[in-house]
Design an enzyme around this catalytic site. Structure first.
Site, PDB file in Angstrom:
ATOM      1  N   HIS A   1       0.850  -1.199   0.000  1.00 45.44           N
ATOM      2  CA  HIS A   1       0.000   0.000   0.000  1.00 45.44           C
ATOM      3  C   HIS A   1       0.880   1.242   0.000  1.00 45.44           C
ATOM      4  CE1 HIS A   1      -2.796   3.079   1.410  1.00 45.44           C
ATOM      5  NE2 HIS A   1      -3.793   2.258   1.115  1.00 45.44           N
TER       6      HIS A   1
ATOM      7  N   CYS B   1      -3.864   2.768  -4.523  1.00 43.80           N
ATOM      8  CA  CYS B   1      -4.772   3.566  -3.695  1.00 43.80           C
ATOM      9  C   CYS B   1      -4.821   4.994  -4.230  1.00 43.80           C
ATOM     10  CB  CYS B   1      -4.326   3.559  -2.232  1.00 43.80           C
ATOM     11  SG  CYS B   1      -5.390   4.542  -1.151  1.00 43.80           S
TER      12      CYS B   1
ATOM     13  N   HIS C   1      -7.806   0.490  -4.039  1.00 45.66           N
ATOM     14  CA  HIS C   1      -8.615   1.336  -3.163  1.00 45.66           C
ATOM     15  C   HIS C   1      -8.966   2.570  -3.991  1.00 45.66           C
ATOM     16  CE1 HIS C   1      -6.453  -0.201   0.759  1.00 45.66           C
ATOM     17  NE2 HIS C   1      -7.142  -1.136   0.139  1.00 45.66           N
TER      18      HIS C   1
ATOM     19  N   ASP D   1     -12.562   3.271  -0.784  1.00 48.25           N
ATOM     20  CA  ASP D   1     -11.633   3.509   0.320  1.00 48.25           C
ATOM     21  C   ASP D   1     -12.180   4.616   1.205  1.00 48.25           C
ATOM     22  OD1 ASP D   1      -9.382   3.234   1.876  1.00 48.25           O
ATOM     23  OD2 ASP D   1      -8.211   4.634   0.678  1.00 48.25           O
ATOM     24  N   HIS D   2     -12.515   4.260   2.410  1.00 47.20           N
ATOM     25  CA  HIS D   2     -13.116   5.187   3.360  1.00 47.20           C
ATOM     26  C   HIS D   2     -14.477   5.653   2.832  1.00 47.20           C
ATOM     27  CE1 HIS D   2      -8.764   6.117   4.876  1.00 47.20           C
ATOM     28  NE2 HIS D   2      -9.157   4.877   5.108  1.00 47.20           N
TER      29      HIS D   2
ATOM     30  N   TYR E   1     -14.720   4.346   8.049  1.00 52.85           N
ATOM     31  CA  TYR E   1     -15.424   3.148   7.604  1.00 52.85           C
ATOM     32  C   TYR E   1     -16.895   3.106   8.033  1.00 52.85           C
ATOM     33  CZ  TYR E   1     -10.904   1.480   6.105  1.00 52.85           C
ATOM     34  OH  TYR E   1      -9.698   1.348   5.460  1.00 52.85           O
TER      35      TYR E   1
END
Length: 403
Positions: free
Chosen positions: A242, A280, A307, A360-361, A377
């Site tokens: 990541h 990401c 992500h 992502d989030h 999340y």
């Protein structure tokens, strides 16, 4: 053919349940064995317990996020060989259980950093925010980190001091708690919720990296890769590092996965395609000089997990996590390249063409305010992101097939 949509789940202690995730449209789960201490072996029976539980809800366990890399490995301590041996055993066991994608990171001490976990947007939703001057105030005046002043310009120091003077005692406690504890404790961080002196412990952890610069951290990373990747190859497992979050140096710590040149180094340090990347867009998008479509295209053959979200960068260097389809990140262009890579992989016979993706989030919104969730999340906010990404994919496939 479609991309495998997944949501992250933090195990039995996650306030969001598998039963709820099963209703979102996600088909896959991204999770880890959070109850096993870092550095210990993930045994087959423990892996299968979680896998069976996930499958009982009609879902599949597609990605491990994450199999944590011990700080002793990152620091190159003498104990690293024994810990790497355990890591290889866990990789082997995961492969034997049919779980073939492992997301991990090589960020020292701090897994990710934000100054606010509940920044209110104009529409009333809440996002996570990174305020650069406030982070500098935290570093210089709250942590009192030795040598911190050397890492900032006079303008930044002046701005940090001005902010610090406005902070109440509670503000200072809240900022330290957010940065050191809240963002780390739920993802196997070194500083847990029950820590009595988080600032003191955090400074001790930072001090352990004195003398470890970017070159040394890269050297330790290459050692880890060349020990572990042969095991991953043998058992059909892809490792996917990541990017740094945020993708620039913090707290005197080196960053080695922040930009295209870092991924270029990665490919040379260990050329195997099993040595891959978690792409990401949120993390990489926090740097204006990162061209996301170009980065994806250049390293597409070793991207094993994605992500997807947008990051809004302000003129002063602050950033916040914007709507998934915010124009600040051209996710339509990225999605087009993802689909092209999927088609290419399938045509050339690669079995890993169905790359898993997850929103992502997400923004806290609607009934998210009435339920608990881990930072970034929330259930409904991520459901919105998942729906937007699914719609983007369907629309992009239609355009590509009819033009």
């Amino acid at each position: 053919m479609e991309l495998k949509k997944a949501l992250r789940w933090f195990g039995k202690n996650d306030p969001i349940s598998l039963a709820q995730i099963a209703q979102t449209g996600a088909k896959g789960i991204v999770t880890a064995l959070h109850h096993i201490p870092n550095g210990e072996v993930w045994a087959v029976d423990e892996i299968l317990k979680t896998k069976t539980n996930i499958e009982s809800y009609g879902l599949t366990w597609d990605v491990v996020e994450s199999l944590p890399v011990s700080e002793d490995i990152k620091k190159g301590n003498p104990t690293r060989d024994a810990i790497i041996k355990n890591y290889k055993e866990s990789v082997k066991n995961l492969g034997e259980c049919g779980i073939t994608t492992i997301c991990y990171n090589f960020m020292p001490v701090l897994d990710w950093a934000r100054t606010s976990l509940s920044y209110t947007l104009p529409n009333g939703t809440e996002a996570m925010y990174y305020q650069s001057d406030l982070f500098a105030a935290f570093d210089i005046y709250i942590l009192n980190r030795p040598q911190a002043l050397n890492d900032y310009t006079e303008v930044q120091i002046t701005a940090a001091e001005a902010i610090y003077k406005t902070l109440s005692k509670k503000d200072i406690q809240d900022i330290a708690y957010n940065i050191i504890v809240v963002t780390q404790s739920f993802i196997d961080g070194a500083v847990g919720e029950d820590e009595k002196e988080p600032v003191k412990l955090f400074l001790e952890l930072l001090a352990e990296y004195d003398g470890i610069d970017k070159a040394k951290l890269r050297e330790n990373f290459a050692y880890f890769l060349n020990e572990v990747i042969p095991t991953a190859e043998k058992h059909g497992v892809n490792l996917a590092v990541h990017p740094d979050d945020p993708p620039f140096p913090l707290l005197g710590l080196p960053r080695i996965m922040s930009a295209p040149e870092d991924f270029e180094w990665l490919t040379k340090a260990c050329p195997s395609l099993n040595n891959g990347i978690t792409f990401c867009t949120g993390s990489l998008g926090a740097r204006k000089d990162n061209n996301l479509p170009n980065i994806f295209e250049k390293f597409a053959d070793r991207i094993h997990f994605l992500h997807l979200r947008s990051t809004k960068i302000l003129d002063n260097g602050d950033f916040y996590e914007a709507e998934h389809l915010d124009e600040s990140v051209n996710l339509a262009s990225v999605m087009k390249k993802i689909i092209k890579e999927q088609i290419r992989r399938k045509a050339c016979g690669r079995l890993d063409y169905n790359m898993p993706i997850r929103p992502d989030h997400g923004h806290k919104m609607l009934d998210d305010f009435n339920r608990k969730s881990n930072p970034g999340y929330p259930l409904i906010g991520r459901l919105k992101g998942l729906a937007e990404l699914s719609g983007l994919e369907v629309g992009m496939r239609y355009i590509m097939q009819n033009n």
